[in-house]
Design a protein around this motif. Structure first.
Motif, PDB file in Angstrom:
ATOM      1  N   ILE B  28      20.984  64.367 -11.959  1.00  0.00           N
ATOM      2  CA  ILE B  28      21.371  65.384 -10.980  1.00  0.00           C
ATOM      3  C   ILE B  28      21.249  66.778 -11.582  1.00  0.00           C
ATOM      4  O   ILE B  28      20.721  67.703 -10.960  1.00  0.00           O
ATOM      5  CB  ILE B  28      22.802  65.135 -10.467  1.00  0.00           C
ATOM      6  N   THR B 210      33.820  65.544  -0.190  1.00  0.00           N
ATOM      7  CA  THR B 210      32.412  65.137  -0.274  1.00  0.00           C
ATOM      8  C   THR B 210      31.969  64.232   0.867  1.00  0.00           C
ATOM      9  O   THR B 210      30.817  63.856   0.936  1.00  0.00           O
ATOM     10  CB  THR B 210      32.158  64.401  -1.604  1.00  0.00           C
ATOM     11  N   GLY B 227      29.167  67.820   2.763  1.00  0.00           N
ATOM     12  CA  GLY B 227      28.640  66.476   2.498  1.00  0.00           C
ATOM     13  C   GLY B 227      27.418  66.190   3.347  1.00  0.00           C
ATOM     14  O   GLY B 227      26.427  65.622   2.872  1.00  0.00           O
ATOM     15  N   ILE B 230      24.346  68.180   2.129  1.00  0.00           N
ATOM     16  CA  ILE B 230      23.716  67.583   0.947  1.00  0.00           C
ATOM     17  C   ILE B 230      22.979  66.306   1.330  1.00  0.00           C
ATOM     18  O   ILE B 230      21.850  66.059   0.928  1.00  0.00           O
ATOM     19  CB  ILE B 230      24.773  67.302  -0.146  1.00  0.00           C
ATOM     20  N   GLU B 231      23.642  65.506   2.185  1.00  0.00           N
ATOM     21  CA  GLU B 231      23.031  64.246   2.590  1.00  0.00           C
ATOM     22  C   GLU B 231      21.678  64.489   3.257  1.00  0.00           C
ATOM     23  O   GLU B 231      20.698  63.800   2.985  1.00  0.00           O
ATOM     24  CB  GLU B 231      23.967  63.513   3.555  1.00  0.00           C
ATOM     25  N   SER B 244      20.421  68.233  -5.226  1.00  0.00           N
ATOM     26  CA  SER B 244      21.126  68.146  -6.501  1.00  0.00           C
ATOM     27  C   SER B 244      21.798  69.462  -6.842  1.00  0.00           C
ATOM     28  O   SER B 244      22.931  69.485  -7.345  1.00  0.00           O
ATOM     29  CB  SER B 244      20.158  67.766  -7.625  1.00  0.00           C
ATOM     30  N   SER B 247      24.910  69.719  -4.912  1.00  0.00           N
ATOM     31  CA  SER B 247      25.899  68.793  -5.473  1.00  0.00           C
ATOM     32  C   SER B 247      26.579  69.389  -6.687  1.00  0.00           C
ATOM     33  O   SER B 247      27.789  69.236  -6.876  1.00  0.00           O
ATOM     34  CB  SER B 247      25.245  67.479  -5.897  1.00  0.00           C
ATOM     35  N   MET B 251      30.435  69.986  -7.401  1.00  0.00           N
ATOM     36  CA  MET B 251      31.117  69.421  -8.567  1.00  0.00           C
ATOM     37  C   MET B 251      31.937  70.482  -9.294  1.00  0.00           C
ATOM     38  O   MET B 251      33.016  70.188  -9.815  1.00  0.00           O
ATOM     39  CB  MET B 251      30.098  68.787  -9.525  1.00  0.00           C
TER      40      MET B 251
END
Ligand SMILES: Nc1ncnc2c1ncn2[C@@H]1O[C@H](COP(=O)(O)OP(=O)(O)OP(=O)(O)O)[C@@H](O)[C@H]1O
Ligand SMILES: [Mg+2]
Lengths: 380, 275
Positions: B28, B210, B227, B230-231, B244, B247, B251
């Motif tokens: 990632i 998320t 979420g 990103i998906e 990534s 994400s 994070m």
């Protein structure tokens, strides 16, 4: 010692239908060191919890300083508890633990600081203020638990087997510490233990309990020398407890042998229990295969009958060296007598065995289970 | 322990950690910090800056915070009651709470969809009772509801465990030293339950932040959470680099929240004792 500080009257408590304390009567005087002694599960902690207010009795009253406190909340009672497993606040430092009760009562920070220092000095843990409980040894945690309780200047300190988790050496040290502490503070201690030696060493008064009944109340000497019944005799130290018959005053028959004793008032030809402490049995060796009419044997006989006209012939069947003394078993009249002596007798030695009349303790046989456990408050 | 044996015992865990935690993480980070040609770039990270994505991120933060707080407020009293009860009854009640967790989480969310739909079960019942209807499907409220429903057990169990572990005599000691019920709770019970509260918060906040399943089903395509954003990058757009990168940003938020929680955990002892 003076007036009754605490009076437990007819306390009865059952859990899920099984009776844990049955009509318990007990008073505690000011400044007394009173110990509740008894086997596991006999109701010692329950008695203490009733005193502390964590349990309400089903029946009976708790009188404190003339006031009925039976249903008073624990935080309103003038006594503090040292719990069986210390119960320190693990999220606080030692200093914060000790300050807990004082902060609740809104004492000034100066006062609190002085008290913490004083208490830590008293328990010999100066400089431990900022430590956390889990960084302390068992003995240290124990002392912090005591410090946390005494800074509140309770009239009574309740201690539930406070030394139970410590090793022998530390336990003995702490016993002296506790006695010193009590004398310095001049407060009443109610102490719970199932260790009879601890009870004998520390207490002014011992309350022997079994299955929710008080078996005997008395000074350590009373309890040790004059146990009221076979349970107490058995629980307090090793004992030889045997069936016997009281022939008449000052004469008791044990296994068919008549012994002089000093007890009176048991009636005639009455079955009784006899307790003889192992250290009170006296032994004289007789050479093996010795003819009873020989000079050697007659000499031994004269010696033993000077102690008591009654005596047993027996054989040493077992011996262990215990440091200060030897612990022996003597086989006589089909009974294994436990004997403590500073003199050593080889296994197999034939011995004459007797006991001074003063050291024979006669007890009435319990007539029923209830009597076995009868409350003996009157005798104090 | 024997050294050889240790290697045999530790080995599988180390392999597992490497294969399923470390390597994916590295991948990632790699995709997030490179472009299609494999050259280093910050642009994937900066992709978060678009108004639409910022809106999704902020909405996600708000909803997951809300869900966490409500879960905490609901779970703590319940855990407190449970921790005071006899073991038999506790077993029964916790089982009731856990049984839904045995079901597939998609199924649980689908069930809420059917319940909340414009002509769903709830509105039919409300209609029969002549009560005003509830139109929350495809709104953030429905998503929050789904989150609370889905994650409540994850808040309840750690708190219950922490409360359960507190020795009754520690609580009795507080009373014994003069504290009333209120003081005992705030100075002793609550601080001692903090580890449970912290892990409960983490176990609700992180998956809530998320999630894309809950917002997919209960938000329709009208409400996008981070979420979902990103998906979409992975499943629809097919741009692994941007996915990534986003994400990684998420994070960082999670990391910050965990650090804050940890700090708070350490603080709490001092804070509550000077209360
Ligand atoms: N809360 C309770 N619920 C049910 N039974 C209890 C409870 N508390 C105590 N008991 C029972 O009451 C009896 C006496 O318990 P207690 O704790 O007073 O014994 P103890 O003399 O302190 O023993 P120990 O030396 O093992 O600490 C035991 O049989 C115990 O199982
Ligand atoms: Mg006990």
């Amino acid at each position: 010692m003076s007036n009754k500080l605490i009076d437990l009257q007819n306390i009865t408590k059952a859990f899920d239908g099984s009776i844990v304390l049955d009509d318990l009567n007990l008073y505690i005087r000011e400044n007394e060191f009173l110990t509740l002694l008894g086997p596991s599960g006999c109701g010692k902690t329950t008695t203490l919890r009733i005193l502390g207010g964590f349990e309400t009795p089903d029946k009976g009253r708790v009188i404190f300083d003339g006031r009925d406190i039976t249903s008073l909340a624990p935080n309103k009672r003038q006594l503090n508890t040292v719990f069986q497993k210390y119960a320190l606040f693990s999220h606080m430092t030692v200093a914060e633990n000790i300050a807990f009760g004082l902060r609740i009562r809104k004492k000034s920070e100066d006062y609190i600081r002085d008290k913490i220092r004083y208490a830590l000095k008293l328990v010999n843990l100066e400089g431990f203020e900022e430590r956390t409980p889990d960084s302390l040894s068992g003995g240290q945690q124990q002392r912090i638990a005591i410090a946390r309780a005494i800074v509140n200047e309770p009239k009574v300190l309740l201690l539930d087997e406070p030394l139970g988790a410590l090793d022998l050496k530390l336990r003995q040290d702490m016993q002296y510490e506790l006695i010193r502490l009590k004398n310095e503070l001049g407060i009443t201690f109610i102490y719970v233990t199932h260790d009879q030696e601890e009870a004998l060493t520390m207490s002014d008064t011992i309350v022997v309990m079994n299955q929710g009944y008080i078996q005997q109340i008395g000074t350590p000497e009373d309890i040790y020398n004059e146990p009221q019944n076979a349970f107490v005799a058995d629980f307090i130290g090793d004992s030889n407890i045997v069936n016997a018959t009281m022939i008449h005053d000052q004469l008791v028959e044990i296994f068919g042998v008549k012994y002089a004793c000093v007890d009176t008032g048991f009636g005639t030809d009455k079955p009784v229990d006899v307790v003889i402490r192992p250290e009170d049995l006296e032994l004289i060796a007789v050479p093996e295969n010795e003819d009873q009419s020989s000079e050697e044997y007659q000499k031994a006989l004269r010696k033993i009958t000077r102690i008591n006209p009654g005596y047993f012939e027996g054989t040493v069947s077992h011996i262990i060296f215990k440091g200060m003394h030897y612990e022996m078993e003597v086989q006589a009249h089909g009974f294994e007598w436990l004997v403590l002596s500073t003199r050593m007798f080889q296994v197999g030695t034939k011995v004459l065995m007797s006991v001074d009349p003063y050291n024979i303790q006669i007890m009435n046989k319990p007539e029923s289970e209830d009597e076995k456990a009868v409350s003996m408050q009157e005798i104090v | 322990m024997n050294k050889k044996l240790r290697i045999w015992l530790d080995g599988p865990y180390l392999i597992w950690t490497a294969a399923f935690i470390i390597i994916p993480l590295i991948m990632i980070v790699y995709y997030g910090l490179t472009d299609k040609t494999g050259a280093f770039t910050w642009s994937n990270i900066l992709e978060m800056g678009t108004p639409e994505r910022m809106k999704a991120l902020i909405l996600s933060l708000i909803l997951s915070l809300m869900a966490t707080v409500i879960c905490l407020l609901m779970a703590y009293p319940l855990a407190l009651i449970l921790s005071r009860m006899k073991t038999g009854a506790v077993g029964f009640i916790t089982t009731i709470f856990i049984i839904p967790m045995w079901m597939n989480s998609l199924l649980r969310i689908l069930a809420w969809q059917t319940l909340l739909e414009r002509n769903g079960v709830i509105n039919q019942i409300l209609g029969m009772l002549n009560l005003p209807k509830l139109y929350i499907i495809n709104t953030p409220y429905a998503i929050a509801l789904g989150m609370i429903y889905d994650f409540l057990p994850f808040m309840l169990l750690p708190i219950y465990n922490a409360l359960q572990k507190i020795d009754v005599n520690v609580i009795n000691a507080a009373y014994d030293l003069g504290a009333n019920r209120f003081q005992t709770f705030w100075k002793v019970i609550f601080p001692l339950s903090m580890p449970g509260v912290i892990s409960g918060i983490t176990m609700v906040f992180v998956p809530a932040l998320t999630t894309f399943v809950i917002s997919d089903f209960l938000g329709g395509s009208k409400v996008l959470l981070i979420g979902n954003v990103i998906e979409q990058q992975f499943t629809q757009v097919g741009n692994w680099n941007v996915g990534s990168g986003l994400s990684l940003v998420l994070m960082v938020f999670i990391l910050i929240s965990m650090l804050v929680m940890q700090h708070y955990d350490k603080d709490i002892g001092e804070r509550t004792t000077s209360l």
